[in-house]
Design a protein around this motif. Structure first.
Motif, PDB file in Angstrom:
ATOM      1  N   ASN A   1      -8.234  -4.577  -3.410  1.00 24.14           N
ATOM      2  CA  ASN A   1      -6.923  -4.146  -3.648  1.00 24.14           C
ATOM      3  C   ASN A   1      -5.924  -5.292  -4.110  1.00 24.14           C
ATOM      4  O   ASN A   1      -5.169  -5.002  -5.230  1.00 24.14           O
ATOM      5  CB  ASN A   1      -6.329  -3.703  -2.322  1.00 24.14           C
ATOM      6  CG  ASN A   1      -6.693  -1.962  -2.050  1.00 24.14           C
ATOM      7  OD1 ASN A   1      -6.810  -1.369  -3.074  1.00 24.14           O
ATOM      8  ND2 ASN A   1      -6.963  -1.652  -0.961  1.00 24.14           N
ATOM      9  N   THR A   2      -6.101  -6.459  -3.733  1.00 28.71           N
ATOM     10  CA  THR A   2      -5.467  -7.599  -4.058  1.00 28.71           C
ATOM     11  C   THR A   2      -5.758  -8.022  -5.175  1.00 28.71           C
ATOM     12  O   THR A   2      -4.817  -8.546  -6.114  1.00 28.71           O
ATOM     13  CB  THR A   2      -5.507  -8.599  -2.664  1.00 28.71           C
ATOM     14  OG1 THR A   2      -5.211  -8.104  -1.497  1.00 28.71           O
ATOM     15  CG2 THR A   2      -4.579  -9.951  -3.077  1.00 28.71           C
ATOM     16  N   LEU A   3      -7.063  -8.337  -5.528  1.00 29.02           N
ATOM     17  CA  LEU A   3      -7.332  -8.998  -6.981  1.00 29.02           C
ATOM     18  C   LEU A   3      -7.232  -7.990  -8.156  1.00 29.02           C
ATOM     19  O   LEU A   3      -7.185  -8.615  -9.299  1.00 29.02           O
ATOM     20  CB  LEU A   3      -8.483  -9.670  -6.602  1.00 29.02           C
ATOM     21  CG  LEU A   3      -8.688 -10.516  -5.790  1.00 29.02           C
ATOM     22  CD1 LEU A   3     -10.231 -11.153  -5.501  1.00 29.02           C
ATOM     23  CD2 LEU A   3      -7.819 -11.926  -5.933  1.00 29.02           C
ATOM     24  N   ILE A   4      -7.652  -6.599  -8.007  1.00 29.36           N
ATOM     25  CA  ILE A   4      -7.847  -5.946  -8.919  1.00 29.36           C
ATOM     26  C   ILE A   4      -6.773  -4.625  -8.983  1.00 29.36           C
ATOM     27  O   ILE A   4      -6.020  -4.572 -10.008  1.00 29.36           O
ATOM     28  CB  ILE A   4      -9.156  -5.331  -9.199  1.00 29.36           C
ATOM     29  CG1 ILE A   4     -10.236  -6.314  -9.061  1.00 29.36           C
ATOM     30  CG2 ILE A   4      -9.730  -4.272 -10.145  1.00 29.36           C
ATOM     31  CD1 ILE A   4     -11.664  -6.009  -9.317  1.00 29.36           C
ATOM     32  N   VAL A   5      -6.796  -3.902  -7.919  1.00 26.46           N
ATOM     33  CA  VAL A   5      -5.978  -2.665  -7.898  1.00 26.46           C
ATOM     34  C   VAL A   5      -4.547  -2.766  -8.153  1.00 26.46           C
ATOM     35  O   VAL A   5      -3.818  -2.304  -9.074  1.00 26.46           O
ATOM     36  CB  VAL A   5      -6.127  -1.523  -6.656  1.00 26.46           C
ATOM     37  CG1 VAL A   5      -5.310  -0.387  -6.758  1.00 26.46           C
ATOM     38  CG2 VAL A   5      -7.829  -1.463  -6.824  1.00 26.46           C
TER      39      VAL A   5
ATOM     40  N   THR B   1      -9.080   5.803  -7.070  1.00 26.14           N
ATOM     41  CA  THR B   1      -7.609   5.846  -7.741  1.00 26.14           C
ATOM     42  C   THR B   1      -7.530   6.346  -9.174  1.00 26.14           C
ATOM     43  O   THR B   1      -8.426   6.964  -9.626  1.00 26.14           O
ATOM     44  CB  THR B   1      -7.062   4.352  -7.704  1.00 26.14           C
ATOM     45  OG1 THR B   1      -8.247   3.619  -8.770  1.00 26.14           O
ATOM     46  CG2 THR B   1      -7.324   3.640  -6.282  1.00 26.14           C
ATOM     47  N   ASN B   2      -6.279   6.642  -9.707  1.00 28.99           N
ATOM     48  CA  ASN B   2      -6.237   6.704 -11.298  1.00 28.99           C
ATOM     49  C   ASN B   2      -5.990   5.788 -12.137  1.00 28.99           C
ATOM     50  O   ASN B   2      -5.608   5.699 -13.335  1.00 28.99           O
ATOM     51  CB  ASN B   2      -4.677   7.555 -11.336  1.00 28.99           C
ATOM     52  CG  ASN B   2      -3.424   6.707 -10.728  1.00 28.99           C
ATOM     53  OD1 ASN B   2      -3.761   5.779 -10.499  1.00 28.99           O
ATOM     54  ND2 ASN B   2      -2.321   7.519 -11.042  1.00 28.99           N
ATOM     55  N   LEU B   3      -6.831   4.639 -11.778  1.00 24.84           N
ATOM     56  CA  LEU B   3      -6.926   3.580 -12.902  1.00 24.84           C
ATOM     57  C   LEU B   3      -8.304   3.896 -13.711  1.00 24.84           C
ATOM     58  O   LEU B   3      -9.130   4.481 -13.174  1.00 24.84           O
ATOM     59  CB  LEU B   3      -7.286   2.070 -11.944  1.00 24.84           C
ATOM     60  CG  LEU B   3      -5.922   1.616 -11.112  1.00 24.84           C
ATOM     61  CD1 LEU B   3      -6.370   0.288 -10.347  1.00 24.84           C
ATOM     62  CD2 LEU B   3      -4.761   1.369 -12.015  1.00 24.84           C
TER      63      LEU B   3
END
Length: 411
Positions: free
Chosen positions: A2-6, A55-57
């Protein structure tokens, strides 16, 4: 994750108002099996599922890995990645011979200036290596790494690889890197198997080698047939699905098809068959025969012959397989077990089994099987007499009785 990408990508889309589809959005993860421990592998797969795929990524994930248990579990029906992943099994469905030939051809041409002759290899050489690879790219990559070593002639080393067969005192090690890979996979599987409480005290390598040789019919006792897995497992004192459990961490090397193991790569069985390659992991056919024979002797003592189930005849044949006894009783390897077998009335059990066989008249134990068994035991008694005369005397009494019975049965 979550921290590095999302979060950074969510920030770019929501606050900077960037069109994320303009970004390269494929994430490639190689060597997932190299994460230490199944729990870590499962944790990473769960993080990918929850953070990247739920997620919607616009991420597409490409995973490359040997099929370890945590990874197979996630991809198989019922697994949390089963419906969202396209599983490409390279060992089953993908044949890379053309890619391998192209790879070798390009690499060999690059070596031509060193050799001083652009014709130092032939198309046949390339095809032989690609065919020997059995669909596994690691084989041709390992072969090329050996051929291209700077302290040697590529042409000479190519000849070694094409004709190489391992033997004692072998100096050339063209597949040393591949052998290290096989050794590491086997050792990891051994450690995982023997760490389970119910498996402690078992020899993982001996069990796997026994099943493997039974599948390939390379033991004298199964030279003409392959024994049923349930029957063999019963004799070995393991659960009926023992082979499936044994190969839980070996799916990059073998798979289970019906009652047989199928190897993906010929060089893996070459590795198992030659001590010069497998070194301290090597288990010879002779050792497997001795192991099976000890299990057989123990089983005969414990087996309740009074049970008259439909399947006992097949088991009886297995326990009395004449070919196996002939090849197994060599030298003094089993003297201690034979003495104990005799003291516990083992030959009386054999006599009872033969009597039951005659009464049942089950197919398979014909007079030739019985005769071969008795004659092999007769020869063994002569050999045993020099070392354990008391035991040999008891065995001889039974042999004489069985020889008389054979004549009566024939008449």
């Amino acid at each position: 994750m979550n921290t590095l990408i999302v979060r950074p990508f969510s920030h770019l889309r929501e606050r900077v108002d960037l069109d994320l589809t303009t970004f390269p959005y494929a994430i490639l993860i190689d060597g997932l099996d190299e994460c230490q421990g199944e729990a870590r592998q499962a944790e990473l797969l769960a993080a990918i599922r929850l953070c990247l795929l739920a997620t919607n990524l616009p991420f597409r994930i490409f995973l490359a890995s040997r099929p370890e248990m945590a990874i197979r579990t996630a991809l198989e029906p019922g697994g949390h990645l089963h419906r969202v992943a396209n599983h490409l099994r390279l060992s089953d469905k993908y044949y890379a011979e053309k890619d391998m030939c192209r790879y070798l051809r390009r690499r060999f041409r690059a070596l031509s200036p060193r050799v001083g002759n652009p014709q130092w290899f032939t198309e046949k050489d390339i095809n032989v290596l690609a065919e020997a690879a059995s669909g596994q790219f690691v084989y041709v990559a390992t072969a090329y790494n050996y051929i291209s070593q700077p302290r040697g002639s590529p042409a000479d080393r190519l000849k070694i690889v094409l004709t190489w067969t391992p033997h004692e005192g072998q100096v050339a090690r063209p597949f040393e890197a591949l052998d290290r890979l096989y050794a590491n996979i086997l050792l990891a599987a051994k450690e995982a198997y023997e760490a389970v409480d119910t498996h402690r005290g078992r020899d993982f390598l001996m069990l796997f080698r026994t099943y493997q040789l039974n599948s390939t019919q390379e033991l004298p006792w199964c030279a003409t047939r392959q024994y049923d897995l349930a029957l063999l497992s019963s004799l070995l004192g393991v659960e009926h699905n023992a082979l499936k459990i044994l190969i839980s961490d070996l799916h990059s090397l073998v798979t289970l098809e019906g009652a047989s193991l199928r190897r993906y790569h010929k060089s893996f069985y070459d590795f198992l068959d030659h001590e010069s390659r497998s070194k301290n992991l090597f288990i010879s056919c002779h050792r497997v025969l001795g192991y099976i024979e000890r299990r057989r002797l123990s089983y005969i003592i414990k087996y309740p012959w009074e049970l008259e189930s439909d399947g006992w005849g097949t088991l009886g044949l297995f326990l009395l397989d004449a070919g196996f006894w002939m090849f197994s009783f060599e030298g003094d390897d089993l003297d201690h077990e034979i003495v104990e077998f005799t003291q516990k009335g083992g030959w009386n059990k054999i006599d009872k089994l033969l009597s039951l066989a005659r009464q049942k008249s089950f197919q398979g134990l014909r007079d030739v099987h019985w005769s071969n068994l008795v004659w092999s035991l007769s020869r063994f008694a002569v050999d045993l007499n020099n070392r354990k005369p008391e035991t040999a005397a008891i065995l001889n009494k039974h042999v004489e009785k069985w020889l008389r019975d054979i004549e009566v049965w024939r008449l």
